[in-house]
Design an enzyme around this catalytic site. Structure first.
Site, PDB file in Angstrom:
ATOM      1  N   HIS A   1       0.829  -1.211   0.000  1.00 52.82           N
ATOM      2  CA  HIS A   1       0.000   0.000   0.000  1.00 52.82           C
ATOM      3  C   HIS A   1       0.861   1.257   0.000  1.00 52.82           C
ATOM      4  O   HIS A   1       0.607   2.184  -0.779  1.00 52.82           O
ATOM      5  CB  HIS A   1      -0.911  -0.015   1.227  1.00 52.82           C
TER       6      HIS A   1
ATOM      7  N   GLU B   1      -6.337   8.996  -0.231  1.00 52.50           N
ATOM      8  CA  GLU B   1      -6.449   7.542  -0.192  1.00 52.50           C
ATOM      9  C   GLU B   1      -7.380   6.982  -1.269  1.00 52.50           C
ATOM     10  O   GLU B   1      -7.076   5.943  -1.865  1.00 52.50           O
ATOM     11  CB  GLU B   1      -6.933   7.085   1.196  1.00 52.50           C
TER      12      GLU B   1
END
Length: 483
Positions: A308, A353
């Site tokens: 991530h 995000e």
């Protein structure tokens, strides 16, 4: 060990009929706003941790919450007692340690006790001699925040996972994976700002997991990722050894970002609190995990991992405009209220995000959560085509009212007409946050300067006058040369 703390503990032990025998243990003392934590050796040479909490009368019931946390972590209780001191209660807890390394777990656990207001102190005796004091009266009611980049060592408030995996975590039953996670957690907890990040020798299984995710995502980037993201991703392949057969080392990526945008990386044990994470951005420090998700399900993770961070976040942090914006959000978070922190975190979540934007008439993703999850990226893009996913134009208030889903797909996504529009909307919100002071970052000393509003206005006015004087001086010089 802090003198006043030592005296306080000595008094407690004296009341118990024990004599305190100290052995210096470096970096073992942490001071809190509502208490103290430290380690010492007793007369029988056993290593113990002693904790003192100070609670106001209105919070005496929080003792049960404290004990619940300790019980859940299965710490070895040796002694507990309370006493009243003026208008507050003091709770003394003594734990016996089996291993010095338990200190990292004790500290991590204590930093999750947000229900009893345990935050690091703004200053210690050492700080008072090194930093100027604040003459802003309203600052007394402001939540503590780091004033220098070194202060980031004092709080790493891991809210989820870290060394403790929940029963629904893919790696919960894999003891080898849990042991590996403990290693990564200890590296993060022992790290000190400014040091080189330890390099990891990743296992073949970890590299295979990375390679599977990397190959799958790389194909999707050229279809769905924003132009800035793709450009910087290619540069990371060249300069930081990004490839399917190699997990990049954090120190190598940190060095590259430092040259590009001034950002550096710092290892972290798990999911940080929003306040702690955003505070790091104020100093152009990005908290980054080193562990990788469990191999049983490479396309899903309930928490941030190195896939991530390295695949989703790093390409955008290599963009100077995005880096500047990230620091502005971090500076806006310093000392602001819990309500404003939640709003900032929600806006960050649904843009940085999971943000979407339009480029040349096509829908593109720039959010790290989407660009590190092939499954969710496909879910969004396909869902938009068949109208099964909720997508709204980004508005601060609407984003703040939307629930942030951490362990499942988002129920709503936000889009802007351009990447710049998202940054502009967040900047406007950040500038509207009210605080009894303002902050400025000094990149030379890596410190945050705290100014009262009047002081900032005076400084701004002085800077304007200085710039005007320079322009007039140059004009007069040009006139003299012409004559």
């Amino acid at each position: 060990m802090n003198t006043s703390t030592k005296q306080l503990v000595a008094l407690w032990l004296q009341n118990k009929g024990q004599k305190l025998v100290y052995k210096e243990i470096n970096d073992r003392e942490t001071l809190f706003k509502n208490g103290a934590v430290y380690q010492y050796r007793s007369e029988d040479n056993k290593l113990k941790s002693a904790i003192i909490f100070r609670l106001g009368e209105e919070r005496i019931n929080d003792i049960t919450k404290i004990l619940f946390y300790f019980e859940r972590k299965k710490f070895n209780f040796k002694h507990m007692e309370t006493r009243k001191n003026k208008n507050e209660f003091e709770l003394y807890i003594e734990l016996e340690n089996l291993d010095c390394r338990e200190w990292t777990h004790i500290r991590a656990m204590l930093e999750t006790l947000i229900h009893v207001d345990i935050y690091p102190r703004a200053t210690t005796a050492k700080d008072k001699t090194e930093e100027p004091t604040n003459d802003i009266p309203e600052m007394e009611d402001v939540a503590w925040f780091p004033k220098s980049i070194g202060d980031l060592d004092n709080f790493q408030n891991v809210l989820m996972y870290g060394t403790d995996l929940d029963a629904d975590h893919p790696g919960f039953l894999d003891m080898r994976y849990r042991k590996r996670r403990k290693l990564f957690s200890e590296i993060a907890m022992l790290y000190k700002q400014g040091r080189n990040i330890p390099k990891i020798r990743y296992t073949d299984e970890e590299i295979r997991t990375w390679g599977s995710i990397y190959t799958h995502l790389e194909e999707m980037y050229y279809h769905y990722a924003s132009e800035k993201f793709v450009k910087n991703f290619k540069e990371l392949q060249v300069h930081c050894n990004y490839s399917r057969n190699c997990i990049p080392q954090l120190q190598d990526v940190s060095n590259y970002l430092k040259r590009k945008t001034g950002f550096t990386l710092r290892p972290v044990a798990g999911y940080l609190s929003p306040r702690d994470f955003l505070s790091g951005l104020a100093f152009r420090v990005f908290h980054c995990t080193q562990y990788i998700r469990h191999s049983s399900d490479p396309y899903y993770t309930p928490e941030p991992d190195c896939c991530h961070e390295l695949l989703g976040h790093m390409p955008m942090l290599a963009d100077s405009e995005f880096a500047q914006f990230s620091q502005e959000i971090g500076l806006a978070s310093l000392g602001c209220s819990e309500g404003d922190i939640k709003k900032l975190a929600a806006c960050y979540f649904f843009t940085v995000e999971f943000g979407l934007c339009v480029e040349d008439g096509f829908l593109k993703a720039y959010g790290a959560g989407l660009l590190s999850s092939g499954a969710e990226l496909a879910h969004v893009m396909n869902g938009i085509r068949n109208n099964s996913v909720t997508v709204d134009m980004f508005e601060v208030e609407k984003a703040c009212q939307t629930q942030c889903m951490v362990t499942s797909y988002q129920k709503r996504y936000f889009i802007t007409n351009s990447f710049q529009d998202a940054l502009a909307a967040l900047r406007q919100f950040a500038s509207s946050i009210e605080r009894p002071f303002s902050v400025e970052y000094d990149p030379y000393t890596q410190r945050v300067l705290v100014l009262d509003i009047e002081g900032k206005e005076n400084r701004d006015e002085n800077e304007k006058q200085a710039k005007t004087k320079k322009i007039l001086d140059r004009y007069e010089e040009d006139q003299d040369q012409e004559e």
